[in-house]
Design a protein around this motif. Structure first.
Motif, short mmCIF file in Angstrom:
data_model
loop_
_atom_site.label_atom_id
_atom_site.label_comp_id
_atom_site.label_asym_id
_atom_site.label_seq_id
_atom_site.Cartn_x
_atom_site.Cartn_y
_atom_site.Cartn_z
N LEU A 1 0.84 -1.19 0.00
CA LEU A 1 0.00 0.00 0.00
C LEU A 1 0.88 1.25 0.00
N LYS A 2 0.51 2.23 -0.84
CA LYS A 2 1.25 3.48 -0.92
C LYS A 2 0.27 4.62 -0.73
N PRO A 3 -0.01 4.98 0.52
CA PRO A 3 -1.04 5.99 0.79
C PRO A 3 -0.63 7.38 0.32
N LEU A 4 -1.62 8.10 -0.19
CA LEU A 4 -1.43 9.52 -0.51
C LEU A 4 -2.12 10.39 0.54
N VAL A 5 -2.81 9.73 1.46
CA VAL A 5 -3.51 10.41 2.55
C VAL A 5 -2.97 9.86 3.87
N ARG A 6 -2.85 10.69 4.87
CA ARG A 6 -2.37 10.22 6.18
C ARG A 6 -3.30 9.15 6.72
N PRO A 7 -2.76 7.98 7.13
CA PRO A 7 -3.61 6.90 7.66
C PRO A 7 -4.48 7.36 8.83
N GLU A 8 -3.98 8.30 9.62
CA GLU A 8 -4.76 8.78 10.76
C GLU A 8 -6.05 9.47 10.34
N ASP A 9 -6.14 9.88 9.06
CA ASP A 9 -7.33 10.57 8.57
C ASP A 9 -8.31 9.62 7.88
N PHE A 10 -8.20 8.31 8.19
CA PHE A 10 -9.05 7.35 7.49
C PHE A 10 -10.53 7.58 7.78
N ASP A 11 -10.85 8.08 8.97
CA ASP A 11 -12.26 8.32 9.31
C ASP A 11 -12.90 9.29 8.33
N GLU A 12 -12.15 10.31 7.98
CA GLU A 12 -12.67 11.30 7.03
C GLU A 12 -12.88 10.68 5.66
N GLN A 13 -11.94 9.80 5.26
CA GLN A 13 -12.06 9.14 3.95
C GLN A 13 -13.32 8.28 3.89
N PHE A 14 -13.53 7.46 4.93
CA PHE A 14 -14.69 6.58 4.92
C PHE A 14 -15.99 7.36 5.13
N GLY A 15 -15.90 8.51 5.77
CA GLY A 15 -17.07 9.38 5.88
C GLY A 15 -17.50 9.90 4.52
N LEU A 16 -16.53 10.27 3.69
CA LEU A 16 -16.84 10.72 2.33
C LEU A 16 -17.44 9.59 1.49
N ILE A 17 -16.90 8.37 1.69
CA ILE A 17 -17.44 7.21 0.97
C ILE A 17 -18.89 6.97 1.36
N LYS A 18 -19.17 7.06 2.64
CA LYS A 18 -20.54 6.83 3.12
C LYS A 18 -21.50 7.85 2.53
N THR A 19 -21.05 9.09 2.42
CA THR A 19 -21.90 10.13 1.82
C THR A 19 -22.13 9.86 0.34
N TYR A 20 -21.11 9.37 -0.33
CA TYR A 20 -21.17 9.13 -1.79
C TYR A 20 -22.03 7.91 -2.13
N LEU A 21 -22.03 6.92 -1.22
CA LEU A 21 -22.72 5.65 -1.52
C LEU A 21 -24.22 5.77 -1.25
N SER A 22 -24.97 6.19 -2.25
CA SER A 22 -26.43 6.20 -2.14
C SER A 22 -26.96 4.78 -2.29
N GLU A 23 -28.22 4.57 -1.92
CA GLU A 23 -28.82 3.23 -2.04
C GLU A 23 -28.83 2.77 -3.49
N GLY A 24 -29.11 3.69 -4.39
CA GLY A 24 -29.13 3.34 -5.82
C GLY A 24 -27.77 2.91 -6.32
N LEU A 25 -26.72 3.63 -5.92
CA LEU A 25 -25.36 3.28 -6.34
C LEU A 25 -24.93 1.96 -5.72
N LEU A 26 -25.27 1.75 -4.44
CA LEU A 26 -24.93 0.50 -3.79
C LEU A 26 -25.53 -0.69 -4.53
N GLU A 27 -26.81 -0.60 -4.88
CA GLU A 27 -27.46 -1.70 -5.61
C GLU A 27 -26.77 -1.94 -6.95
#
Length: 569
Positions: A461-487
């Protein structure tokens, strides 16, 4: 069949005995055939009147108080039936369960019984109870979980074997499925949907209680003419029906997937339109999935490419001992942050239909049972963690491994895990010999350095984002993942796993010439390297909706492998 209530969602006590039910399950074990009276003659010992009764789809003979079965009647017909021990699908993800529950909720109220099997009470009490416990799907689900726990507790004093779920801390149901006119195509670990007649005869519980008395008394030889082994087998094969209902199968339908949003039998001609629609949008869907995985992997686009191909991978054929199509992946340099690993697994869990997270701690390795083992005293197969159905995603957290003593059982478990990953097989323990069972399990290993397990591909793995900021990354993913996109993403992954794939002669010629050229430039290039390239190019083609390999996917595979090997240096 959609109007038939499902045992996966409705508590057993809410269903009418002898009613038609469904059960989505995995075949965990196959018992010996049992003989029964397919037709039997009943005699009334008062009037001496005789009549012939059918014995199919039931456990006990239908006799009135004044009747008994004439066992010596020439009209009796002896038949046999197969018995399968089936459990809820191991690793079935929560979104799959919730989707099936939502889909079936409209039929639950209309099909459940208004007289649950419990202590006798007034009609008003029973009606009120059913209104509160079985009136809607979510409450029925809660009631089901509570009822299962109560039943386990109530029967714990009877020395009844566990429900034999392969995965630890699993919740679900187990049933004994009786099949008439057995099918040779069904085998252990198959996922099926059973349409059957429900049998919960309370008197069948006496069989288990009778057998359990064998272990409570002082008689060390037998009870009722049964040897010790026979009583243990009788007890194991006849658990109380309130805990393990009997299902007399009318139809057993193999399931090629358990995605509730897609029809069963995706390869059939009638479902080709569904596949074609998903293939048309495949390139766009791939881009969306790649964006999500890149964000989850802290900005690492290369690792996202490999993880995406891994999620689509499946064994498509076997050549000698080789399982072709598997793509086990080892992501190294994983941040040792407990929250990050769990967040990554939870993302995978929301995309696939079956998954299991295995922390590879010393305690787990030394205590868990990985390989199923035959118990000859009970004449049954005791399940293990690696008894998984096809298309299950196994995520192994090797960062949890610490220094310490690995016991003999731990060594055996690591060996079994390695065989699953490398050969896609598990050698079940039958004491006197090993029996090989084929698997189709996609394995992802998370580790700091190179894994001790034999994976196909290692990607640091070669991160471009600080690993300590993973919460923010997964928060953005959660916002992006609508029910329609998930299906859309879930359907895309499911379909790509079952798509037919061919290689035409033109691309074979290109690959052959390229390999000769690569060998000239690099003498260390091996047949294994070519195999890895072919597998990677296959999934790169499938990921954009192509059923044949094209030159673009082949070139892309070469670029990815070149960049990956550069990182390894």
């Amino acid at each position: 069949m959609e109007n038939v209530p499902s045992l996966n969602n409705v508590p057993v006590h809410c269903l009418k005995p002898n009613s038609l039910v469904r059960f989505r399950c995995m075949i965990q074990d196959m018992f010996d055939p049992e003989f029964f009276l397919g037709a039997y003659e009943v005699i009334d010992f008062r009037s001496h009147e005789k009549k012939l009764q059918p014995g199919l789809y039931k456990d006990l003979a239908d006799c009135k108080d004044t009747e008994e079965v004439d066992l010596n009647s020439p009209g009796n017909t002896t038949m046999d039936r197969l018995t399968y021990y089936c459990v809820s699908v191991p690793g079935e993800t929560e979104w799959v369960k919730d989707s099936f529950l939502t889909y079936e909720s409209e039929t639950i109220e209309a099909t459940t019984s208004t007289t649950p099997q419990r202590q006798k009470r007034s009609l008003e009490d029973e009606t009120e109870d059913m209104d509160t416990s079985c009136s809607n799907s979510s409450e029925a689900e809660t009631k089901r979980t509570r009822t299962d726990a109560m039943q386990v507790s109530a029967h714990s004093s009877l020395n009844i074997p566990n429900l034999n779920f392969p995965l630890p801390n699993s919740q679900g149901k187990a049933c004994l499925v009786k099949l008439y006119g057995g099918s040779e195509s069904l085998k252990v670990n198959d996922v099926v949907e059973v349409i059957a007649v429900l049998s919960v005869e309370p008197s069948l519980a006496h069989v288990s209680r009778f057998a359990s008395q064998r272990n409570e008394g002082n008689d060390a030889v037998s009870i009722g003419g049964l040897s010790e082994f026979e009583s243990e087998e009788l007890e194991a094969h006849n658990p109380p029906p309130s805990l393990v209902p009997r299902l007399h199968a009318i139809l057993i339908k193999p399931l090629d997937h358990i995605n509730p949003k897609l029809p069963v039998g995706l390869k059939s001609s009638k479902n080709q339109k569904v596949i074609q629609e998903i293939q048309k949008e495949a390139a766009t869907t791939r881009g969306e999935l790649h964006t999500i995985l890149t964000q989850a992997l802290l900005g690492d686009s290369l690792s996202a490419d490999y993880l995406l191909c891994h999620l689509l991978s499946s064994v498509y054929t076997r050549c000698d001992v080789m399982a072709l199509g598997k793509l086990s992946l080892n992501l190294t340099k994983i941040p040792v942050l407990e929250g990050y690993k769990k967040s990554l697994y939870q993302l995978i869990e929301t995309l696939v239909t079956k998954s299991f997270y295995l922390p590879m701690t010393l305690q787990n390795l030394n205590t868990f049972t990985f390989v199923p083992k035959k118990d000859y005293s009970q004449n049954r197969l005791i399940s293990g963690i690696l008894q998984l159905s096809d298309h299950t995603h196994l995520v192994i957290d090797e960062t949890s491994l610490s220094t310490g003593q690995l016991e003999a059982k731990g060594v055996q478990n690591i060996t079994a895990l390695g065989n699953l990953i490398k050969w896609q097989r598990v050698d079940y323990d039958f004491s006197y010999h090993k029996m090989e069972f084929s698997s189709n399990v996609a394995s992802l290993v998370l580790s700091e350095g190179r894994s001790i397990l034999p994976t196909d591909i290692q990607v640091p793995l070669k991160p471009l984002v600080r690993p300590e900021d993973f919460d923010e990354q997964f928060g953005l993913i959660k916002t992006y993942l609508s029910e329609g996109l998930l299906e859309k993403l879930r359907n895309y992954i499911t379909v790509c796993k079952v798509l037919e794939f061919v290689m035409n002669e033109d691309i074979q010629k290109i690959i052959q010439d390229d390999f000769v050229h690569m060998r000239r430039e690099n003498q260390n290039m091996t047949a294994d390297d070519l195999h890895s390239l072919l597998v990677l190019a296959r999934y790169l083609s499938l990921s954009v909706g192509f059923s044949t390999m094209n030159k673009e996917s082949w070139e892309k595979a070469k670029e990815l492998e070149k960049e990956r090997k550069r990182r390894l240096q």
